[in-house]
Design a protein around this motif. Structure first.
Motif, PDB file in Angstrom:
ATOM      1  N   ASN A 108      -7.274   0.542   3.486  1.00 29.04           N
ATOM      2  CA  ASN A 108      -6.415   1.173   2.488  1.00 29.04           C
ATOM      3  C   ASN A 108      -5.170   1.811   3.097  1.00 29.04           C
ATOM      4  O   ASN A 108      -4.403   2.449   2.375  1.00 29.04           O
ATOM      5  N   THR A 109      -4.977   1.676   4.379  1.00 26.23           N
ATOM      6  CA  THR A 109      -3.809   2.255   5.037  1.00 26.23           C
ATOM      7  C   THR A 109      -2.661   1.262   5.076  1.00 26.23           C
ATOM      8  O   THR A 109      -2.845   0.052   4.897  1.00 26.23           O
ATOM      9  N   GLY A 110      -1.474   1.796   5.334  1.00 24.97           N
ATOM     10  CA  GLY A 110      -0.310   0.926   5.433  1.00 24.97           C
ATOM     11  C   GLY A 110      -0.303   0.080   6.687  1.00 24.97           C
ATOM     12  O   GLY A 110       0.310  -0.989   6.717  1.00 24.97           O
ATOM     13  N   VAL A 111      -0.981   0.556   7.725  1.00 25.65           N
ATOM     14  CA  VAL A 111      -1.047  -0.220   8.966  1.00 25.65           C
ATOM     15  C   VAL A 111      -1.755  -1.552   8.725  1.00 25.65           C
ATOM     16  O   VAL A 111      -1.320  -2.605   9.221  1.00 25.65           O
ATOM     17  N   TYR A 112      -2.841  -1.519   7.970  1.00 22.26           N
ATOM     18  CA  TYR A 112      -3.576  -2.753   7.684  1.00 22.26           C
ATOM     19  C   TYR A 112      -2.729  -3.709   6.853  1.00 22.26           C
ATOM     20  O   TYR A 112      -2.732  -4.926   7.096  1.00 22.26           O
ATOM     21  N   SER A 113      -1.989  -3.164   5.885  1.00 17.94           N
ATOM     22  CA  SER A 113      -1.137  -4.021   5.052  1.00 17.94           C
ATOM     23  C   SER A 113      -0.037  -4.665   5.884  1.00 17.94           C
ATOM     24  O   SER A 113       0.220  -5.876   5.766  1.00 17.94           O
ATOM     25  N   ASN A 114       0.607  -3.876   6.730  1.00 17.86           N
ATOM     26  CA  ASN A 114       1.651  -4.451   7.585  1.00 17.86           C
ATOM     27  C   ASN A 114       1.071  -5.449   8.580  1.00 17.86           C
ATOM     28  O   ASN A 114       1.718  -6.457   8.904  1.00 17.86           O
ATOM     29  N   THR A 145       3.435  -2.950  -6.831  1.00 14.29           N
ATOM     30  CA  THR A 145       2.815  -2.956  -5.506  1.00 14.29           C
ATOM     31  C   THR A 145       2.720  -4.369  -4.947  1.00 14.29           C
ATOM     32  O   THR A 145       3.012  -4.614  -3.764  1.00 14.29           O
ATOM     33  N   LYS A 205       8.231  -8.337   1.224  1.00 15.84           N
ATOM     34  CA  LYS A 205       8.295  -8.155   2.680  1.00 15.84           C
ATOM     35  C   LYS A 205       7.895  -9.437   3.399  1.00 15.84           C
ATOM     36  O   LYS A 205       8.557  -9.866   4.354  1.00 15.84           O
ATOM     37  N   SER A 216       6.276  -5.793  -4.058  1.00 18.44           N
ATOM     38  CA  SER A 216       6.848  -5.164  -2.873  1.00 18.44           C
ATOM     39  C   SER A 216       6.220  -5.736  -1.604  1.00 18.44           C
ATOM     40  O   SER A 216       6.912  -5.975  -0.605  1.00 18.44           O
ATOM     41  N   MET A 217       4.910  -6.001  -1.649  1.00 19.40           N
ATOM     42  CA  MET A 217       4.240  -6.594  -0.494  1.00 19.40           C
ATOM     43  C   MET A 217       4.687  -8.044  -0.283  1.00 19.40           C
ATOM     44  O   MET A 217       4.980  -8.471   0.837  1.00 19.40           O
TER      45      MET A 217
END
Length: 245
Positions: free
Chosen positions: A46-52, A168, A175, A171-172
């Motif tokens: 659920n963190t942004g690090v995992y998404s990036n 959401t 990128k 936006s993902m």
């Protein structure tokens, strides 16, 4: 749990911290450790690090695949018809003559250019007809009754949730698409244009391919937004019609 001395199977472990009395461990502490690891992974997901990180992995995988396809096509023989290398018999000569005529300022004779296949017109008619029918169908659904006040309140909440989801998600995807767009441009800019496109620079070809990818992304996003926009507004109308039939 205690096990009688007559049992002939061996315990999974001995002397674990679950207790000091003799017992047979059924892997309870292993399960606890696995649960802690699972909870950590859920929180990390659920963190942004995992998404990036997912974006980077997907982009790198796509670029590696695209680089492999382009390198394999450019290293093939001149007579093949692989990726970006299809050449009709005699088509290269016609393109070269047209390029020479443009450079010399002479008028181009289009009499020998074959017309578009009939299938192209059929596909175009069906595409336009599909868009017109979808617009008419959406207008017909949206003209129905939205139900009472409580149904509209639930529908408004669903609309807000759908809008947040699309924001959401897009936006993902934006990128990821931006990274892929830059990668496509760089790969085509570094690649030698096919010989059946004389006079075309690598930068121009890369720009056209990147622009085509961008247009496809915009149209795909537009279709997804329109579909969601109509869907969240048709739900309440279907529920209202179900109360009367």
């Amino acid at each position: 749990k205690r096990v009688a001395e007559t049992t002939d199977w061996k315990p999974l472990c001995t002397g674990c911290s679950l207790g000091q009395q003799p017992f047979v461990c059924y892997g309870g502490h292993q399960m606890a450790q696995a649960k802690e690891l699972d909870m950590w992974f859920r929180s990390f997901r659920n963190t942004g690090v995992y998404s990036n990180l997912r974006i980077v992995v997907a982009a790198v995988s796509g670029l590696v695949f695209l680089a492999y396809v382009l390198s394999s096509s450019s290293s093939s023989s001149g007579g093949r018809s692989g990726f970006l290398g299809k050449r009709a018999e005699g088509g290269e000569t016609g393109i070269m003559e047209a390029t020479q005529a443009v450079e010399s300022g002479q008028p181009i004779d289009l009499g020998g250019v074959p017309p578009l296949p009939m299938m192209m017109y059929i596909v175009l008619i069906f595409a336009i007809g599909g868009v017109v029918f979808a617009g008419w169908l959406a207008q017909w659904v949206l003209s129905k009754d939205e139900g009472d006040k409580k149904m509209q309140e639930v529908s408004n909440a669903i609309r807000e949730g759908a809008a947040g989801f699309l924001s959401t998600q897009y936006s993902m995807i934006f990128k990821l698409a931006f990274v892929v767009l830059i990668g496509i441009y760089l790969l085509y800019a570094a690649r030698t244009p096919p010989r059946n496109l004389p006079g075309v620079e690598a930068s121009s070809l890369a720009l056209c391919v990147a622009l085509s990818f961008f247009v496809g992304c915009v149209l795909s996003a537009l279709s997804g937004y329109v579909g969601m926009w109509v869907a969240v507004r048709s739900n309440v109308r279907v529920a209202s019609a179900a109360t009367r039939s």
